[in-house]
Design a protein around this motif. Structure first.
Motif, PDB file in Angstrom:
ATOM      1  N   ARG A   5     -13.306  16.369   1.444  1.00  0.00           N
ATOM      2  CA  ARG A   5     -12.386  15.284   1.104  1.00  0.00           C
ATOM      3  C   ARG A   5     -12.101  14.478   2.371  1.00  0.00           C
ATOM      4  N   VAL A   6     -12.432  13.175   2.348  1.00  0.00           N
ATOM      5  CA  VAL A   6     -12.252  12.353   3.550  1.00  0.00           C
ATOM      6  C   VAL A   6     -11.304  11.186   3.313  1.00  0.00           C
ATOM      7  N   ASP A   7     -11.222  10.655   2.087  1.00  0.00           N
ATOM      8  CA  ASP A   7     -10.360   9.514   1.772  1.00  0.00           C
ATOM      9  C   ASP A   7     -10.482   8.419   2.831  1.00  0.00           C
ATOM     10  N   ARG A   8     -11.701   7.977   3.028  1.00  0.00           N
ATOM     11  CA  ARG A   8     -11.987   6.937   4.021  1.00  0.00           C
ATOM     12  C   ARG A   8     -11.984   5.565   3.346  1.00  0.00           C
ATOM     13  N   VAL A   9     -11.277   4.606   3.944  1.00  0.00           N
ATOM     14  CA  VAL A   9     -11.193   3.255   3.394  1.00  0.00           C
ATOM     15  C   VAL A   9     -11.968   2.308   4.306  1.00  0.00           C
ATOM     16  N   GLU A  10     -12.981   1.675   3.737  1.00  0.00           N
ATOM     17  CA  GLU A  10     -13.753   0.673   4.472  1.00  0.00           C
ATOM     18  C   GLU A  10     -13.059  -0.673   4.315  1.00  0.00           C
ATOM     19  N   LEU A  11     -12.729  -1.298   5.426  1.00  0.00           N
ATOM     20  CA  LEU A  11     -11.929  -2.514   5.428  1.00  0.00           C
ATOM     21  C   LEU A  11     -12.802  -3.759   5.566  1.00  0.00           C
ATOM     22  N   THR A  12     -12.232  -4.912   5.210  1.00  0.00           N
ATOM     23  CA  THR A  12     -12.950  -6.172   5.360  1.00  0.00           C
ATOM     24  C   THR A  12     -13.012  -6.561   6.840  1.00  0.00           C
ATOM     25  N   ARG A  13     -13.838  -7.546   7.109  1.00  0.00           N
ATOM     26  CA  ARG A  13     -14.041  -7.957   8.502  1.00  0.00           C
ATOM     27  C   ARG A  13     -12.747  -8.473   9.129  1.00  0.00           C
ATOM     28  N   ALA A  14     -11.990  -9.257   8.380  1.00  0.00           N
ATOM     29  CA  ALA A  14     -10.734  -9.781   8.927  1.00  0.00           C
ATOM     30  C   ALA A  14      -9.778  -8.651   9.279  1.00  0.00           C
ATOM     31  N   TRP A  15      -9.767  -7.591   8.463  1.00  0.00           N
ATOM     32  CA  TRP A  15      -8.895  -6.457   8.762  1.00  0.00           C
ATOM     33  C   TRP A  15      -9.393  -5.684   9.980  1.00  0.00           C
ATOM     34  N   LYS A  66      -5.806  -5.318  -8.142  1.00  0.00           N
ATOM     35  CA  LYS A  66      -4.676  -6.234  -8.257  1.00  0.00           C
ATOM     36  C   LYS A  66      -5.125  -7.647  -8.612  1.00  0.00           C
ATOM     37  N   LEU A  67      -4.175  -8.446  -9.073  1.00  0.00           N
ATOM     38  CA  LEU A  67      -4.426  -9.854  -9.364  1.00  0.00           C
ATOM     39  C   LEU A  67      -4.893 -10.599  -8.121  1.00  0.00           C
ATOM     40  N   GLY A  68      -4.244 -10.351  -7.006  1.00  0.00           N
ATOM     41  CA  GLY A  68      -4.562 -11.018  -5.748  1.00  0.00           C
ATOM     42  C   GLY A  68      -4.468 -10.054  -4.593  1.00  0.00           C
ATOM     43  N   THR A  69      -4.330 -10.577  -3.379  1.00  0.00           N
ATOM     44  CA  THR A  69      -4.317  -9.782  -2.146  1.00  0.00           C
ATOM     45  C   THR A  69      -5.425  -8.724  -2.181  1.00  0.00           C
ATOM     46  N   HIS A  70      -6.627  -9.145  -2.579  1.00  0.00           N
ATOM     47  CA  HIS A  70      -7.720  -8.194  -2.795  1.00  0.00           C
ATOM     48  C   HIS A  70      -8.127  -7.457  -1.524  1.00  0.00           C
ATOM     49  N   GLU A  71      -8.009  -8.119  -0.382  1.00  0.00           N
ATOM     50  CA  GLU A  71      -8.467  -7.491   0.859  1.00  0.00           C
ATOM     51  C   GLU A  71      -7.501  -6.420   1.365  1.00  0.00           C
ATOM     52  N   LEU A  72      -6.303  -6.413   0.838  1.00  0.00           N
ATOM     53  CA  LEU A  72      -5.266  -5.458   1.238  1.00  0.00           C
ATOM     54  C   LEU A  72      -5.414  -4.169   0.441  1.00  0.00           C
ATOM     55  N   PRO A  73      -5.699  -3.036   1.105  1.00  0.00           N
ATOM     56  CA  PRO A  73      -5.855  -1.774   0.373  1.00  0.00           C
ATOM     57  C   PRO A  73      -4.493  -1.183  -0.018  1.00  0.00           C
ATOM     58  N   THR A  74      -4.162  -1.320  -1.278  1.00  0.00           N
ATOM     59  CA  THR A  74      -2.929  -0.770  -1.823  1.00  0.00           C
ATOM     60  C   THR A  74      -3.291   0.458  -2.653  1.00  0.00           C
ATOM     61  N   ALA A  75      -2.616   1.570  -2.413  1.00  0.00           N
ATOM     62  CA  ALA A  75      -3.084   2.843  -2.957  1.00  0.00           C
ATOM     63  C   ALA A  75      -2.013   3.566  -3.764  1.00  0.00           C
ATOM     64  N   GLU A  76      -2.491   4.410  -4.652  1.00  0.00           N
ATOM     65  CA  GLU A  76      -1.676   5.474  -5.236  1.00  0.00           C
ATOM     66  C   GLU A  76      -1.991   6.742  -4.446  1.00  0.00           C
ATOM     67  N   ILE A  77      -0.945   7.415  -3.988  1.00  0.00           N
ATOM     68  CA  ILE A  77      -1.154   8.595  -3.146  1.00  0.00           C
ATOM     69  C   ILE A  77      -0.290   9.736  -3.664  1.00  0.00           C
ATOM     70  N   HIS A  78      -0.674  10.945  -3.294  1.00  0.00           N
ATOM     71  CA  HIS A  78       0.277  12.039  -3.471  1.00  0.00           C
ATOM     72  C   HIS A  78       0.317  12.889  -2.203  1.00  0.00           C
ATOM     73  N   LEU A  79       1.473  13.461  -2.016  1.00  0.00           N
ATOM     74  CA  LEU A  79       1.794  14.192  -0.791  1.00  0.00           C
ATOM     75  C   LEU A  79       1.929  15.664  -1.137  1.00  0.00           C
ATOM     76  N   ASP A  80       1.208  16.483  -0.397  1.00  0.00           N
ATOM     77  CA  ASP A  80       1.196  17.919  -0.675  1.00  0.00           C
ATOM     78  C   ASP A  80       1.560  18.685   0.594  1.00  0.00           C
ATOM     79  N   GLY A  81       2.813  18.503   1.014  1.00  0.00           N
ATOM     80  CA  GLY A  81       3.286  19.204   2.206  1.00  0.00           C
ATOM     81  C   GLY A  81       3.072  18.426   3.489  1.00  0.00           C
ATOM     82  N   LEU A  82       3.046  17.087   3.415  1.00  0.00           N
ATOM     83  CA  LEU A  82       2.852  16.259   4.610  1.00  0.00           C
ATOM     84  C   LEU A  82       4.041  16.441   5.552  1.00  0.00           C
ATOM     85  N   PRO A  83       3.794  16.786   6.840  1.00  0.00           N
ATOM     86  CA  PRO A  83       4.901  16.947   7.793  1.00  0.00           C
ATOM     87  C   PRO A  83       5.724  15.665   7.912  1.00  0.00           C
TER      88      PRO A  83
END
Length: 547
Positions: A73-83, A251-268
């Protein structure tokens, strides 16, 4: 070959922005101007380059890879060039760091940079806003260990050292009502707090840190029992295993912005302060992010108008350029007047924020900032949608074609009315400020001070008449809370327009003394659109219409 149409070209977002230059000429110290000009020039050069680059290529979206080739499990997000270019631009031009310097123009410096950079950043300014808010919340908390740990990263001028912070508040039940937050904070046997739960709308999940609301184990129900925690998301080059990205939002817009659903399993996690009243601790962060929202909204409006004006100088119809068509010219002038009003209010809030933070503001200005911040955010957010829609209409069918890049302006603009509190939420927040304190009296005194620096009797009469009407409206409805709440949008919009008109009058007087009559023309046009937006609420009609 038959008819071919020239595409609109983007004018220089700094050197050709007379509003921004006039504002800085009026209020900014000359000794700091050289460095600011250099940064604004460079950011505007980048904005022009990005505009041309995007016109030659298809805009991309971030891509989430949850597993590597060997099942890890890596959950790696590839970003756009501007980001990918964002950290270098942010640190090289001190977009965040400048806002935390110790002088009253620090916030104005910061938001001038953000305004020029915003559209080209592809909403990289979203995590910058949250990082700015997190830095402010940390400073207000007075937590020395977290301040020493995180602030040097949040405000770094070195791209390799820069951290971004998220803002994890919203859960599955949604939105602004966070009293039902289900994320829990538990202490392990070593005393380390750990978070367990799910966050439904988490922008800037690619950042290195976040502030998150959670309910300490054993705490009561309701918003007052929530605590605010600081978390870090990375373990070296790898994402913390206790942070799982479920998916990226479509999303409708802000496509380049990675907006996520996450869950936390004991994050410090580490509490900012007391293990309660976390919403109160979030407030300094929201004041910052709402100001970023307003500046982003006016930046999008500036881009839309710039392109529509340029196109009007290129497009011929019925034997004349669009700019020579009386109705089209009238439409552009109306858009420009409303935009200049929004610009004036958003940047006054930014400037006032800096003055308040540096203890340079009067008591009335400090009280007014509490009210002006939600007013500016809600009004500019709604206006951005309306104005960007009008701008697309100026292009005719081309404004509806994805290849032109123009529809993205409208899709992106829709988020300003939603992020950091919807129009209704902020209207009610403004109403609480009006009815619970002397905010109205303070705001009126501040507006009167702005008008005193103008010689425009028309503006003074119109603003005071609208304020009188608002005062009467509030006074006669004190016992009718439901009616008052139902009309909260109209109250908020009226006050925003009054403040903007007074600010335009102040700027117009200054500009006229230097031979520039355009701000005065914008003021006359804006006043012609009327300031009053108060509503007579008929509860029975509302009930019937909703049956």
């Amino acid at each position: 070959m038959g008819f071919l149409q020239d595409a609109p070209q983007l004018s220089h977002p700094y050197r050709d922005d007379r509003l921004l230059i006039a504002l800085l000429d009026r209020v900014f110290p000359s000794k700091r101007r050289i460095a600011l000009d250099a940064d604004l020039d460079a950011l505007a050069d980048y904005a022009q380059m990005a505009f041309e680059r995007n016109s030659r290529s298809t805009r991309r979206k971030p891509v989430l890879t949850q597993w590597d080739a060997w099942g890890r499990r890596v959950d790696r997000v590839e970003l756009t060039r501007a980001w990918q270019e964002g950290p270098q631009l942010t640190t090289r031009h001190a977009i965040l760091a400048s806002g935390h310097e110790n002088h009253e123009h620090a916030r104005l410096e910061e938001f001038a940079r953000a305004y020029v950079y915003h559209v080209a950043s592809e909403f990289y300014t979203c995590p910058l806003a949250m990082t700015d808010g997190a830095a402010t919340a940390l400073k207000v908390s007075g937590n020395p260990s977290l301040i020493d740990r995180a602030l040097p990263h949040f405000l770094s001028r070195d791209a390799h050292n820069l951290w971004l912070s998220g803002q994890w508040m919203i859960e599955n039940h949604g939105g602004s009502d966070i009293g039902n937050t289900e994320t829990t904070a538990k202490q392990d046997k070593d005393g380390q707090w750990r978070l367990y739960g799910r966050k439904w709308f988490s922008s800037a999940v690619v950042g290195e840190a976040a502030l998150a609301l959670a309910r300490p184990e054993g705490a009561g129900q309701g918003a007052a029992a929530l605590a605010l925690f600081y978390v870090e998301t990375m373990d070296g080059a790898n994402r913390m295993p206790q942070l799982i990205i479920d998916r990226l939002k479509d999303k409708l817009g802000t496509h380049e912005l990675p907006t996520a659903e996450i869950h936390l399993d004991g994050l410090p996690a580490w509490p900012l302060g007391e293990l309660a009243h976390g919403v109160r601790q979030v407030a300094p962060m929201l004041n910052i992010t709402r100001t970023w929202n307003a500046i982003g909204a006016v930046a999008s409006m500036a881009r839309a108008i710039s392109l529509a004006r340029d196109y009007a100088l290129r497009r011929q119809a019925f034997g004349r350029l669009l700019i020579e068509q009386p109705l089209h010219a009238q439409t552009l002038a109306d858009m420009q007047a409303e935009f200049e009003a929004a610009f004036a209010l958003a940047f006054e809030v930014a400037h006032l924020l800096g003055r308040v933070e540096q203890n340079q503001a009067t008591l009335q200005e400090t009280a007014s900032l509490r009210l002006l911040t939600p007013l500016a955010k809600l009004w500019t957010g709604k206006m951005a949608v309306s104005l960007c829609s009008e701008a697309l209409e100026c292009f005719g069918g081309a404004g509806y074609i994805e290849d032109t890049g123009l529809p993205q302006l409208l899709r992106d603009a829709q988020v300003y009315a939603i992020w950091e509190g919807t129009t209704n939420v902020l209207s009610l927040d403004s109403l609480r400020a009006l009815t619970g304190h002397d905010s109205f009296a303070a705001l009126r005194m501040v507006i009167t001070g702005w008008l005193s620096k103008s010689h425009n009797t028309q503006a003074s009469f119109a603003v005071h008449a609208a304020l009188d009407a608002t005062a009467t409206h509030l006074d006669t409805r004190k016992v009718e809370r439901n009616v008052l709440e139902a009309g909260a949008r109209g109250i908020a919009t009226t006050l925003a327009r009054c403040a903007a008109a007074a600010l335009m009058a102040r700027q117009a007087t200054w500009s006229s003394s230097r031979g520039d009559e355009r701000p005065a023309a914008a003021l006359r046009r804006f006043l012609g659109h009327d300031l009053l937006r108060l509503s007579d609420i008929n509860g029975e009609d509302t009930r019937l219409l909703l049956e």
